[in-house]
Design a protein around this motif. Sequence first.
Motif, PDB file in Angstrom:
ATOM      1  N   GLY A   1       0.818  -1.202  -0.016  1.00 39.88           N
ATOM      2  CA  GLY A   1      -0.017   0.067  -0.210  1.00 39.88           C
ATOM      3  C   GLY A   1       0.788   1.311   0.141  1.00 39.88           C
ATOM      4  N   ILE A   2       0.311   2.424  -0.508  1.00 40.01           N
ATOM      5  CA  ILE A   2       0.792   3.540  -0.411  1.00 40.01           C
ATOM      6  C   ILE A   2       0.684   4.392   0.624  1.00 40.01           C
ATOM      7  CG2 ILE A   2       1.048   6.069  -1.435  1.00 40.01           C
ATOM      8  CD1 ILE A   2       1.393   4.751  -4.116  1.00 40.01           C
ATOM      9  N   PHE A   3       1.698   4.700   1.654  1.00 43.46           N
ATOM     10  CA  PHE A   3       1.310   5.257   2.868  1.00 43.46           C
ATOM     11  C   PHE A   3       1.784   6.610   2.792  1.00 43.46           C
ATOM     12  CE2 PHE A   3      -0.392   1.537   4.234  1.00 43.46           C
ATOM     13  CZ  PHE A   3       0.718   0.369   4.084  1.00 43.46           C
ATOM     14  N   ALA A   4       1.276   7.611   3.480  1.00 39.68           N
ATOM     15  CA  ALA A   4       1.600   9.082   3.493  1.00 39.68           C
ATOM     16  C   ALA A   4       3.131   8.962   4.155  1.00 39.68           C
ATOM     17  CB  ALA A   4       0.721   9.929   4.128  1.00 39.68           C
ATOM     18  N   ALA A   5       3.977   9.835   3.549  1.00 37.42           N
ATOM     19  CA  ALA A   5       5.327   9.931   3.976  1.00 37.42           C
ATOM     20  C   ALA A   5       5.391  10.783   5.205  1.00 37.42           C
ATOM     21  CB  ALA A   5       6.223  10.896   2.866  1.00 37.42           C
ATOM     22  N   ALA A   6       4.393  11.534   5.596  1.00 43.52           N
ATOM     23  CA  ALA A   6       4.108  12.212   6.815  1.00 43.52           C
ATOM     24  C   ALA A   6       4.076  11.487   7.873  1.00 43.52           C
ATOM     25  CB  ALA A   6       3.236  13.363   6.711  1.00 43.52           C
ATOM     26  N   ARG A   7       4.532  11.719   9.016  1.00 39.32           N
ATOM     27  CA  ARG A   7       4.528  10.804  10.046  1.00 39.32           C
ATOM     28  C   ARG A   7       3.507  11.339  11.002  1.00 39.32           C
ATOM     29  NH1 ARG A   7      10.236   8.197  12.095  1.00 39.32           N
ATOM     30  NH2 ARG A   7      10.603   7.013  10.073  1.00 39.32           N
ATOM     31  N   ILE A   8       2.397  10.797  11.781  1.00 42.96           N
ATOM     32  CA  ILE A   8       1.717  11.313  12.794  1.00 42.96           C
ATOM     33  C   ILE A   8       2.395  10.682  14.005  1.00 42.96           C
ATOM     34  CG2 ILE A   8      -0.700  11.127  14.027  1.00 42.96           C
ATOM     35  CD1 ILE A   8      -1.776  10.688  11.289  1.00 42.96           C
ATOM     36  N   GLN A   9       2.726  11.618  14.881  1.00 43.34           N
ATOM     37  CA  GLN A   9       3.206  11.491  16.251  1.00 43.34           C
ATOM     38  C   GLN A   9       2.431  11.574  17.272  1.00 43.34           C
ATOM     39  OE1 GLN A   9       7.006  14.004  15.867  1.00 43.34           O
ATOM     40  NE2 GLN A   9       8.174  12.132  15.098  1.00 43.34           N
ATOM     41  N   TYR A  10       2.472  10.601  18.186  1.00 45.57           N
ATOM     42  CA  TYR A  10       1.403  10.728  19.439  1.00 45.57           C
ATOM     43  C   TYR A  10       2.605  10.667  20.772  1.00 45.57           C
ATOM     44  CZ  TYR A  10      -1.886   8.772  16.338  1.00 45.57           C
ATOM     45  OH  TYR A  10      -2.837   8.780  15.234  1.00 45.57           O
ATOM     46  N   SER A  11       1.914  11.612  21.471  1.00 48.77           N
ATOM     47  CA  SER A  11       2.588  11.902  22.803  1.00 48.77           C
ATOM     48  C   SER A  11       1.402  12.364  23.805  1.00 48.77           C
ATOM     49  CB  SER A  11       3.201  13.285  22.622  1.00 48.77           C
ATOM     50  OG  SER A  11       2.586  14.536  22.414  1.00 48.77           O
ATOM     51  N   GLY A  12       2.103  12.242  25.242  1.00 47.21           N
ATOM     52  CA  GLY A  12       1.130  12.376  26.361  1.00 47.21           C
ATOM     53  C   GLY A  12       0.870  10.850  26.826  1.00 47.21           C
ATOM     54  N   SER A  13      -0.570  10.795  27.351  1.00 48.94           N
ATOM     55  CA  SER A  13      -1.020   9.464  27.935  1.00 48.94           C
ATOM     56  C   SER A  13      -1.712   8.661  26.656  1.00 48.94           C
ATOM     57  CB  SER A  13      -2.137   9.790  28.960  1.00 48.94           C
ATOM     58  OG  SER A  13      -2.540   8.603  29.422  1.00 48.94           O
ATOM     59  N   VAL A  14      -0.919   7.884  25.971  1.00 50.91           N
ATOM     60  CA  VAL A  14      -1.332   7.013  24.778  1.00 50.91           C
ATOM     61  C   VAL A  14      -0.739   5.614  24.970  1.00 50.91           C
ATOM     62  CG1 VAL A  14      -1.378   9.199  23.138  1.00 50.91           C
ATOM     63  CG2 VAL A  14       0.761   7.812  23.534  1.00 50.91           C
ATOM     64  N   ALA A  15      -1.635   4.890  24.214  1.00 54.92           N
ATOM     65  CA  ALA A  15      -1.152   3.300  24.304  1.00 54.92           C
ATOM     66  C   ALA A  15       0.346   3.111  23.725  1.00 54.92           C
ATOM     67  CB  ALA A  15      -2.319   2.471  23.898  1.00 54.92           C
ATOM     68  N   LYS A  16       0.786   2.321  24.211  1.00 49.06           N
ATOM     69  CA  LYS A  16       2.177   1.975  23.642  1.00 49.06           C
ATOM     70  C   LYS A  16       1.927   1.291  22.405  1.00 49.06           C
ATOM     71  CE  LYS A  16       4.515   1.884  28.386  1.00 49.06           C
ATOM     72  NZ  LYS A  16       5.287   1.049  29.108  1.00 49.06           N
ATOM     73  N   GLY A  17       3.090   1.134  21.669  1.00 48.65           N
ATOM     74  CA  GLY A  17       3.191   0.454  20.428  1.00 48.65           C
ATOM     75  C   GLY A  17       2.124   0.709  19.299  1.00 48.65           C
ATOM     76  N   GLY A  18       1.449   2.011  19.371  1.00 48.87           N
ATOM     77  CA  GLY A  18       0.554   2.441  18.531  1.00 48.87           C
ATOM     78  C   GLY A  18      -0.897   1.850  18.484  1.00 48.87           C
ATOM     79  N   GLY A  19      -1.333   1.131  19.712  1.00 52.85           N
ATOM     80  CA  GLY A  19      -2.282   0.537  19.885  1.00 52.85           C
ATOM     81  C   GLY A  19      -3.734   1.281  20.197  1.00 52.85           C
TER      82      GLY A  19
END
Length: 362
Positions: free
Chosen positions: A54-72
């Motif tokens: 699949g083609i995915f966006a080159a831009a990254r969405i970054q998460y910070s703060g109180s978020v689930a680990k591993g992108g879950g």
Amino acid sequence: MPVNRPRPTIPCPSAAALILAISLLVLTAPTAAAEPVDWDKGGQAKEGGSDRTGIFAAARIQYSGSVAKGGGTGNVTSSDVNWTPPPCWYAPYLGAKDFKKEMSKHIDSQLNTPGMGGTAGAALGETKRHYEDGFGIPGKPGYKDYNVENDGKGMFWAGVENPNEPDYLKRTSCTDLPFWVENGDAPPPQYEEAISPEILAALAYQHMQLPDTKVTLAPAANTKVNLPTWAWLDKAVFDEVQATAALNVPGFNIQATTTARPVSLKLEPGTKDAETYPASGECVINADKSIGEPYAKGKADQTPPCGLKYLRSSGDGTYKLQATITWDIDWTGTGGAGGDLPNGTFGNEQAVTVQEIQAVNR
């Protein structure tokens, strides 16, 4: 004498067929075409992995703060059953020169595939014209030479799947043609799924991890039949929680912060043979941001403002007390954007042993 025969016609694909063809092309391009989206706060987890296409966006969405680990997915449950996070969105993908390199390679590869013809082949031909010759379809302008003359002044945007969306059809529903957006400009209004502060806020909500707060009970794990049990949450461990999602690329930097504030505690005893205080079982937050009231000596004969009373022994087992906290959730984002999101809930189970008080008559 020559016979005049009508010349064969090449079927002209509809706009829908053209979009379908390019969508299939985009969705089957190799992952090496772009940097996969980064779903966690530390830049470790990648969307999809090496076994996905699949083609995915080159831009990254970054998460910070109180978020689930591993992108879950986080542990928040929306109180609105009709609200769901975005299953997919459009985001910056590649600059003009890189887009030309990748897209032209895959279009030519598909056109040279043995047996490629008919509507699919014609649609791929029109796709090539769309990006090379400026051929447009309704509502979607074409591009001369993949818009290379504007390289560095913007990016092509493409569809991105939300890897946390379980429904495949929804996850792959952003199948529109990749489109060009100038640096600093907003995407065309017809692309409602284009990444925005509001979409980022919803993604921060989806990844938010609320604290695993255990309700304090008195008596603690063991109580007696018909004895009021006090329940409370101290303000020191019961405070607001924030999660932030950010997208940063040249010419397009946005973010949104989702904030959850505790508002109430719902007690469910785990058996019908019980009473709650108040009768609804819902304890509201106090002025000092605590819930309930700690038990203290001398209050044995008082009714707790937040608590419960079991009417039957748990025998050799325990009752599963469910303590669910409701959180009021809103968001703020780039450019002063903001608003409300559906309330969220998160609950914990606690084992409670209820013993019968034995009395001996002499």
